[in-house]
Design an enzyme around this catalytic site. Structure first.
Site, PDB file in Angstrom:
ATOM      1  N   ARG A  66       0.820  -1.223   0.000  1.00 43.40           N
ATOM      2  CA  ARG A  66       0.000   0.000   0.000  1.00 43.40           C
ATOM      3  C   ARG A  66       0.851   1.267   0.000  1.00 43.40           C
ATOM      4  O   ARG A  66       0.398   2.327  -0.444  1.00 43.40           O
ATOM      5  CB  ARG A  66      -1.009  -0.037   1.160  1.00 43.40           C
ATOM      6  N   GLU A 103       4.495 -10.658  14.610  1.00 44.69           N
ATOM      7  CA  GLU A 103       3.888 -11.138  15.854  1.00 44.69           C
ATOM      8  C   GLU A 103       4.213 -12.633  16.032  1.00 44.69           C
ATOM      9  O   GLU A 103       4.592 -13.085  17.102  1.00 44.69           O
ATOM     10  CB  GLU A 103       2.384 -10.909  15.783  1.00 44.69           C
TER      11      GLU A 103
HETATM   12  P1  AMP Z   1       4.219  -3.267  11.564  1.00 44.67           P
HETATM   13  O1  AMP Z   1       5.507  -3.830  11.021  1.00 44.67           O
HETATM   14  O2  AMP Z   1       3.689  -4.057  12.731  1.00 44.67           O
HETATM   15  O3  AMP Z   1       4.340  -1.789  11.868  1.00 44.67           O
HETATM   16  O4  AMP Z   1       3.114  -3.436  10.436  1.00 44.67           O
HETATM   17  C1  AMP Z   1       3.054  -2.541   9.391  1.00 44.67           C
HETATM   18  C2  AMP Z   1       2.655  -3.159   8.082  1.00 44.67           C
HETATM   19  O5  AMP Z   1       1.582  -4.071   8.239  1.00 44.67           O
HETATM   20  C3  AMP Z   1       2.179  -2.086   7.135  1.00 44.67           C
HETATM   21  O6  AMP Z   1       2.665  -2.378   5.824  1.00 44.67           O
HETATM   22  C4  AMP Z   1       0.657  -2.136   7.223  1.00 44.67           C
HETATM   23  O7  AMP Z   1       0.086  -1.941   5.958  1.00 44.67           O
HETATM   24  C5  AMP Z   1       0.362  -3.532   7.755  1.00 44.67           C
HETATM   25  N1  AMP Z   1      -0.578  -3.515   8.896  1.00 44.67           N
HETATM   26  C6  AMP Z   1      -0.287  -3.839  10.181  1.00 44.67           C
HETATM   27  N2  AMP Z   1      -1.367  -3.746  10.968  1.00 44.67           N
HETATM   28  C7  AMP Z   1      -2.387  -3.342  10.186  1.00 44.67           C
HETATM   29  C8  AMP Z   1      -3.771  -3.028  10.414  1.00 44.67           C
HETATM   30  N3  AMP Z   1      -4.337  -3.120  11.620  1.00 44.67           N
HETATM   31  N4  AMP Z   1      -4.510  -2.609   9.359  1.00 44.67           N
HETATM   32  C9  AMP Z   1      -3.956  -2.494   8.126  1.00 44.67           C
HETATM   33  N5  AMP Z   1      -2.670  -2.775   7.849  1.00 44.67           N
HETATM   34  C10 AMP Z   1      -1.875  -3.196   8.859  1.00 44.67           C
END
Ligand code: AMP
Length: 182
Positions: A66, A103
């Protein structure tokens, strides 16, 4: 241009919550509804253009997938190049790769080694739709560093504040989130 409270609300109201996607317990922030609304998409992109046109950027790097939509649109508006940071195995030329924790388990993202044409200290803006734990963005900022470019800021449409994902990322670069979600 700072977004007004009404404009922020307008953007927020055009993002759809999908419960239990992609797995139980996750509330997925669906931006397809924002992209689908011409006024919301344009409000967001004009705001980002106004913020970044004084940054003297050389490139915008977007995170799979995205981040490509917002990153490539903004790059075109600012007249700079766009660089994709992709999930493992998708980029065809020689890459740098970085593992990061999820996670459950881990994942890998990559960047082309010559993405910034070896311009030392190229000014790069990193962009994605959302920062949750911050693991993906941290790995992406490290990849930009591997190319000897300078990640001037990491920009997100949304930040999930309760996960504090930007804390670690701030050690590497500035962080800007259009919408902060409590
Ligand atoms: P993180 O590495 O945990 O910060 O996750 C970020 C990536 O996961 C980004 O590319 C987001 O598009 C996707 N992502 C994580 N959580 C969500 C969520 N609740 N809704 C949409 N996209 C998410």
């Amino acid at each position: 241009m700072v977004l007004s409270k009404e404009e922020k609300e307008y953007l927020y109201n055009n993002i759809r919550d999908i419960e239990d996607f992609p797995k139980k317990g996750i509330i997925f922030k669906d931006i397809t509804t924002l992209l689908n609304d011409a006024k919301a998409f344009s409000t967001l992109m004009q705001h980002l253009k106004n913020r970044y046109e004084t940054y003297n950027l050389d490139y915008i790097a977007g995170i799979d997938s995205r981040g490509f939509i917002f990153g490539a649109t903004l790059a075109q508006m600012l007249g700079v190049g766009f660089v994709p940071i992709r999930k493992k195995g998708k980029l065809p030329a020689t890459t740098y790769a970085k593992n990061y924790e999820l996670e459950y388990g881990e994942d890998t993202i990559e960047i082309h080694q010559d993405a910034f044409h070896n311009i030392e200290n190229a000014n790069v803006l990193l962009i994605d739709d959302l920062i949750a734990t911050g693991g993906t963005a941290f790995a992406a900022a490290e990849l930009i560093k591997s190319t000897k470019a300078n990640c001037v800021e990491a920009c997100f449409l949304m930040e999930l504040k309760f996960l504090d994902g930007s804390k670690n990322l701030k050690k590497l670069t500035n962080v800007y989130s259009v919408l902060e979600i409590d």
